[in-house]
Design a protein around this motif. Structure first.
Motif, PDB file in Angstrom:
ATOM      1  N   THR A 261      18.602  38.442  92.239  1.00 45.91           N
ATOM      2  CA  THR A 261      19.609  37.810  93.021  1.00 45.91           C
ATOM      3  C   THR A 261      20.800  37.240  92.000  1.00 45.91           C
ATOM      4  N   ILE A 262      20.661  37.343  90.855  1.00 47.81           N
ATOM      5  CA  ILE A 262      21.629  37.301  89.782  1.00 47.81           C
ATOM      6  C   ILE A 262      22.961  37.987  90.218  1.00 47.81           C
ATOM      7  N   TRP A 263      24.123  37.211  90.012  1.00 49.29           N
ATOM      8  CA  TRP A 263      25.540  37.973  90.091  1.00 49.29           C
ATOM      9  C   TRP A 263      25.595  38.597  88.647  1.00 49.29           C
ATOM     10  N   THR A 264      26.210  39.735  88.822  1.00 45.74           N
ATOM     11  CA  THR A 264      26.581  40.454  87.603  1.00 45.74           C
ATOM     12  C   THR A 264      27.849  40.873  87.490  1.00 45.74           C
ATOM     13  N   SER A 265      28.575  41.317  86.636  1.00 46.57           N
ATOM     14  CA  SER A 265      29.964  42.187  86.197  1.00 46.57           C
ATOM     15  C   SER A 265      29.482  42.936  85.233  1.00 46.57           C
ATOM     16  N   ILE A 266      29.647  44.152  85.535  1.00 48.07           N
ATOM     17  CA  ILE A 266      29.275  45.506  84.458  1.00 48.07           C
ATOM     18  C   ILE A 266      30.641  46.503  84.356  1.00 48.07           C
ATOM     19  N   GLY A 267      31.159  46.592  83.422  1.00 48.49           N
ATOM     20  CA  GLY A 267      32.201  47.617  83.220  1.00 48.49           C
ATOM     21  C   GLY A 267      32.134  48.018  81.532  1.00 48.49           C
ATOM     22  N   GLN A 268      33.107  48.675  81.325  1.00 49.10           N
ATOM     23  CA  GLN A 268      33.197  49.036  79.902  1.00 49.10           C
ATOM     24  C   GLN A 268      33.165  48.174  78.926  1.00 49.10           C
ATOM     25  N   GLY A 269      32.135  48.211  78.164  1.00 52.17           N
ATOM     26  CA  GLY A 269      31.967  47.235  77.139  1.00 52.17           C
ATOM     27  C   GLY A 269      31.711  45.745  77.616  1.00 52.17           C
ATOM     28  N   ILE A 270      31.457  45.566  78.948  1.00 56.76           N
ATOM     29  CA  ILE A 270      31.281  44.132  79.694  1.00 56.76           C
ATOM     30  C   ILE A 270      30.068  44.128  80.363  1.00 56.76           C
ATOM     31  N   PHE A 271      29.252  43.131  80.189  1.00 53.70           N
ATOM     32  CA  PHE A 271      28.086  42.806  80.980  1.00 53.70           C
ATOM     33  C   PHE A 271      27.989  41.299  81.015  1.00 53.70           C
TER      34      PHE A 271
ATOM     35  N   TYR B 255      19.188  30.089  93.289  1.00 50.94           N
ATOM     36  CA  TYR B 255      20.678  30.014  93.277  1.00 50.94           C
ATOM     37  C   TYR B 255      21.221  31.241  93.805  1.00 50.94           C
ATOM     38  N   VAL B 256      21.654  31.735  94.901  1.00 54.66           N
ATOM     39  CA  VAL B 256      22.432  32.905  95.161  1.00 54.66           C
ATOM     40  C   VAL B 256      24.020  32.707  95.227  1.00 54.66           C
ATOM     41  N   VAL B 257      24.423  33.621  94.573  1.00 52.28           N
ATOM     42  CA  VAL B 257      25.921  33.596  94.657  1.00 52.28           C
ATOM     43  C   VAL B 257      26.313  34.467  95.803  1.00 52.28           C
ATOM     44  N   THR B 258      27.358  33.660  96.642  1.00 53.38           N
ATOM     45  CA  THR B 258      28.034  34.473  97.820  1.00 53.38           C
ATOM     46  C   THR B 258      29.465  34.477  97.667  1.00 53.38           C
ATOM     47  N   SER B 259      30.103  34.255  96.487  1.00 62.49           N
ATOM     48  CA  SER B 259      31.606  34.394  96.559  1.00 62.49           C
ATOM     49  C   SER B 259      31.789  34.531  94.887  1.00 62.49           C
ATOM     50  N   PRO B 260      31.377  35.725  94.265  1.00 62.51           N
ATOM     51  CA  PRO B 260      31.573  35.899  92.854  1.00 62.51           C
ATOM     52  C   PRO B 260      33.177  35.687  92.411  1.00 62.51           C
ATOM     53  N   PRO B 261      33.290  35.382  91.381  1.00 63.79           N
ATOM     54  CA  PRO B 261      34.848  35.069  90.960  1.00 63.79           C
ATOM     55  C   PRO B 261      35.559  36.671  90.803  1.00 63.79           C
ATOM     56  N   VAL B 262      36.494  36.657  90.998  1.00 68.62           N
ATOM     57  CA  VAL B 262      37.480  37.849  90.975  1.00 68.62           C
ATOM     58  C   VAL B 262      37.461  38.135  89.530  1.00 68.62           C
ATOM     59  N   GLY B 263      37.340  39.434  89.190  1.00 68.80           N
ATOM     60  CA  GLY B 263      37.296  39.882  87.891  1.00 68.80           C
ATOM     61  C   GLY B 263      36.303  39.528  86.931  1.00 68.80           C
ATOM     62  N   GLY B 264      35.126  39.064  87.404  1.00 70.78           N
ATOM     63  CA  GLY B 264      33.955  38.644  86.843  1.00 70.78           C
ATOM     64  C   GLY B 264      33.987  37.661  85.861  1.00 70.78           C
ATOM     65  N   GLN B 265      34.977  36.802  85.922  1.00 73.98           N
ATOM     66  CA  GLN B 265      35.067  35.498  85.023  1.00 73.98           C
ATOM     67  C   GLN B 265      34.870  34.370  86.009  1.00 73.98           C
ATOM     68  N   PRO B 266      34.463  33.276  85.501  1.00 69.29           N
ATOM     69  CA  PRO B 266      33.653  33.174  84.167  1.00 69.29           C
ATOM     70  C   PRO B 266      32.267  33.741  84.385  1.00 69.29           C
TER      71      PRO B 266
END
Length: 277
Positions: free
Chosen positions: A186-196, A206-217
């Motif tokens: 249940t770990i929130w992740t953000s994956i893209g070109q050259g980004i993880f 801990y469960v994320v229900t509102s991840p930050p826009v754009g994967g930051q921070p």
């Protein structure tokens, strides 16, 4: 520090493949291996104090084979973690919107931590058998073999050897992410070109229900994994050194079992003697 340029300290194909990393961060694995004359089969170099060779089916010979194989498992699981890290870097480097890429990246991330945990688990077994002089297996009341775990090692050594207890605890705490990935995912992740990236506030449960826009921070998963592999190797190196130093755990284990290691055919850099630090 071990000088690998003077000869000795040779391993099989897998060991040599990852030697560049382990010679730097876990050199005393090689020292332990050299002192034990590790072998996956009973060795003619393992002798009784009377000078007789250990018979193939003697318990002492079986124990030394098991120790050799557990030692090797520590190494190969670390090598697996490095391989999965390299595969993760490759997948992120060529990432596109195809969902397969995200699957492959997460798969290698999880696999790397699982291999690191198995590596630490094997080291815990090695410590309990060699330093703790516990049997290869303990058994449940029904006769089923019981596994040793990092928790077993931390508990056993807490009042007996603080260095062993602390180093295994450091490894176990560092790999709490493995526990979460194996059981919950249940770990929130953000994956893209050259980004993880993964959640900077990660903690078990801990469960994320509102991840930050754009994967930051977030925390860079690749940098964190690389750091965890290196620091785990360093902790294990400290343990290998304590096990194998002259008069240390391995020598005491061999004395208790009435075993001596024959080094007479060792050439450069040992010249027929027990390897020195």
């Amino acid at each position: 520090m071990i000088d690998f340029s003077k000869g000795g300290y040779q391993g099989n194909f897998i060991e040599e493949t990852f030697k560049g990393f382990t010679a730097k961060y876990m050199p005393h694995y090689w020292y332990f291996r050299e002192v034990l004359r590790a072998s996956h089969l009973p060795s003619v170099h393992w002798e009784k104090v009377t000078g007789e060779a250990l018979a193939t089916e003697e318990e002492e010979a079986k124990d030394l084979v098991a120790i050799s194989m557990i030692m090797y498992h520590v190494y190969t699981c670390l090598a697996e973690a490095i391989s999965f890290y390299q595969a993760l870097e490759y997948e992120i480097g060529k990432f596109n919107s195809n969902g397969t890429r995200e699957f492959e990246a997460k798969k290698n991330w999880k696999a790397a931590y699982s291999s690191l945990y198995t590596c630490v688990n094997s080291m815990s077994n090695l410590l309990l058998i060699v330093e703790g002089q516990k049997p290869l297996y303990e058994y449940y009341p029904d006769g089923t073999p019981k596994n040793y775990t990092p928790g077993s090692a931390v508990s056993f050594f807490k009042s007996k050897n603080q260095l062993f207890s602390d180093n295994i605890k450091n490894c176990r705490d560092r790999l709490e992410i493995r526990n979460h990935l194996d059981h919950y995912w249940t770990i929130w992740t953000s994956i893209g070109q050259g980004i993880f990236l993964f959640d900077k506030d990660f903690s078990k449960g801990y469960v994320v229900t509102s991840p930050p826009v754009g994967g930051q921070p977030g925390i860079d998963a690749r940098s964190k994994l690389n750091e965890d592999i290196v620091n785990t190797a360093k902790d294990l190196d400290t343990l290998f050194l304590e096990l194998s130093r002259p008069g240390g755990s391995l020598d005491k284990y061999l004395d208790t079992k009435g075993i001596v290691i024959d080094y007479s055919d060792y050439v450069v850099p040992h010249y027929g003697e027990r390897p020195l630090l």
